[in-house]
Design a protein around this motif. Structure first.
Motif, PDB file in Angstrom:
ATOM      1  N   PRO A  61      -2.516   8.083  -4.898  1.00  0.00           N
ATOM      2  CA  PRO A  61      -2.215   8.261  -3.470  1.00  0.00           C
ATOM      3  C   PRO A  61      -0.795   7.847  -3.094  1.00  0.00           C
ATOM      4  O   PRO A  61      -0.297   8.247  -2.034  1.00  0.00           O
ATOM      5  N   GLN A  62      -0.137   7.045  -3.945  1.00  0.00           N
ATOM      6  CA  GLN A  62       1.240   6.639  -3.638  1.00  0.00           C
ATOM      7  C   GLN A  62       2.254   7.749  -3.939  1.00  0.00           C
ATOM      8  O   GLN A  62       3.405   7.661  -3.538  1.00  0.00           O
ATOM      9  N   ALA A  97      -0.277  12.839  -1.819  1.00  0.00           N
ATOM     10  CA  ALA A  97      -0.678  12.292  -0.518  1.00  0.00           C
ATOM     11  C   ALA A  97      -0.547  13.295   0.613  1.00  0.00           C
ATOM     12  O   ALA A  97      -1.420  13.369   1.490  1.00  0.00           O
ATOM     13  N   ILE A  98       0.523  14.065   0.623  1.00  0.00           N
ATOM     14  CA  ILE A  98       0.755  14.979   1.749  1.00  0.00           C
ATOM     15  C   ILE A  98      -0.284  16.109   1.790  1.00  0.00           C
ATOM     16  O   ILE A  98      -0.866  16.369   2.844  1.00  0.00           O
ATOM     17  N   GLY A 157       0.780  -1.229   0.000  1.00  0.00           N
ATOM     18  CA  GLY A 157       0.000   0.000   0.000  1.00  0.00           C
ATOM     19  C   GLY A 157       0.809   1.275   0.000  1.00  0.00           C
ATOM     20  O   GLY A 157       0.298   2.328  -0.377  1.00  0.00           O
ATOM     21  N   VAL A 158       2.064   1.210   0.423  1.00  0.00           N
ATOM     22  CA  VAL A 158       2.858   2.441   0.505  1.00  0.00           C
ATOM     23  C   VAL A 158       3.268   2.905  -0.882  1.00  0.00           C
ATOM     24  O   VAL A 158       3.089   4.064  -1.246  1.00  0.00           O
ATOM     25  N   ARG A 159       3.806   1.974  -1.683  1.00  0.00           N
ATOM     26  CA  ARG A 159       4.291   2.351  -3.021  1.00  0.00           C
ATOM     27  C   ARG A 159       3.375   1.877  -4.135  1.00  0.00           C
ATOM     28  O   ARG A 159       3.485   2.338  -5.268  1.00  0.00           O
ATOM     29  N   SER A 160       2.505   0.958  -3.819  1.00  0.00           N
ATOM     30  CA  SER A 160       1.538   0.488  -4.819  1.00  0.00           C
ATOM     31  C   SER A 160       0.383  -0.205  -4.104  1.00  0.00           C
ATOM     32  O   SER A 160       0.544  -0.699  -2.985  1.00  0.00           O
ATOM     33  N   GLY A 161      -0.776  -0.213  -4.750  1.00  0.00           N
ATOM     34  CA  GLY A 161      -1.934  -0.909  -4.190  1.00  0.00           C
ATOM     35  C   GLY A 161      -2.387  -0.345  -2.854  1.00  0.00           C
ATOM     36  O   GLY A 161      -2.217   0.839  -2.564  1.00  0.00           O
ATOM     37  N   CYS A 194      -3.704   3.611   1.539  1.00  0.00           N
ATOM     38  CA  CYS A 194      -2.755   3.740   0.426  1.00  0.00           C
ATOM     39  C   CYS A 194      -1.781   4.880   0.652  1.00  0.00           C
ATOM     40  O   CYS A 194      -2.108   5.878   1.298  1.00  0.00           O
ATOM     41  N   GLY A 195      -0.602   4.727   0.061  1.00  0.00           N
ATOM     42  CA  GLY A 195       0.361   5.820  -0.026  1.00  0.00           C
ATOM     43  C   GLY A 195       1.165   6.054   1.228  1.00  0.00           C
ATOM     44  O   GLY A 195       0.943   5.429   2.265  1.00  0.00           O
ATOM     45  N   PRO A 196       2.112   6.994   1.163  1.00  0.00           N
ATOM     46  CA  PRO A 196       2.991   7.260   2.298  1.00  0.00           C
ATOM     47  C   PRO A 196       2.265   7.851   3.503  1.00  0.00           C
ATOM     48  O   PRO A 196       2.758   7.737   4.625  1.00  0.00           O
ATOM     49  N   MET A 197       1.095   8.438   3.291  1.00  0.00           N
ATOM     50  CA  MET A 197       0.329   8.983   4.413  1.00  0.00           C
ATOM     51  C   MET A 197      -0.778   8.021   4.843  1.00  0.00           C
ATOM     52  O   MET A 197      -1.534   8.320   5.762  1.00  0.00           O
TER      53      MET A 197
END
Length: 202
Positions: A148-149, A154-155, A112-116, A123-126
């Motif tokens: 969102p990745q 995201a921020i 979920g962080v970098r994909s999916g 999802c994403g870094p946040m």
């Protein structure tokens, strides 16, 4: 080429024939060139010399990054946290603290962080909910734009989420809405103090 050089030398030859010294001729040509440049600049035919842009001033009320922040946060992420903090009037160290807790500023390689998305639908870094009907919900549909990745998306989305959940009036309540955990709120605030210059030590 030879003809052009000959034509350009004509004024020198004419003035020399009149008995003027070379230094006087050069001075006259210099004054003429400066005058012509000024007229061309006034008419918008040439651009004025580029000037260095003034150094950006920190936004009012936003702290500077501490040494701990500079050491821990990737420069690209730090710029994004500060920009979103300025734009949405959220303390940037709070956004950075969320990014640290959720994904170590995008460095962890969890689903979920970098994909999916992860098991909860975040999802994403946040780690914003992005899957309809999942435990995390689909806040991305309301607050996010693009992928969102991507931290550039995201921020700001996280900042919009916090503002919409009352961060300007009660930051603790907004953080609790972001993640329903009192320990999460305390951890984010502790990290935020560490990231703000003069706000805390490791």
């Amino acid at each position: 080429m030879i003809a052009a050089a000959w034509l350009l030398s004509l004024p020198f030859r004419l003035l020399a024939a009149l008995g003027l010294r070379r230094s006087v001729i050069l001075a006259c040509l210099f004054v003429l060139a400066v005058t012509a440049y000024g007229v061309a600049e006034d008419l918008g035919l040439v651009d004025p010399p580029a000037q260095a842009a003034p150094a950006p001033k920190p936004a009012a009320g936003q702290p500077r990054p501490s040494r701990a922040a500079v050491a821990d946060i990737p420069a690209s992420y730090l710029r994004l946290y500060r920009a979103a903090g300025n734009r949405y009037r959220i303390p940037w160290p709070v956004l950075a603290a969320i990014g640290k807790v959720e994904s170590d500023h995008g460095r962890v390689r969890l689903p979920g962080v970098r994909s999916g998305s992860n098991w909860a639908g975040a999802c994403g870094p946040m780690q914003i909910g992005c899957v309809p009907g999942s435990k995390a919900g689909n806040a991305w549909a309301r607050y996010g734009h693009g992928q969102p990745q991507d931290p550039t998306n995201a921020i700001p989305a996280a900042a919009r989420y916090l503002v919409d959940h009352g961060a300007h009036r009660n930051l603790d309540r907004a953080l609790y809405a972001y993640n329903h955990s009192r320990s999460y709120v305390a951890r984010v605030k502790e990290l935020a103090r560490r990231y703000a210059r003069g706000g805390g030590r490791r």
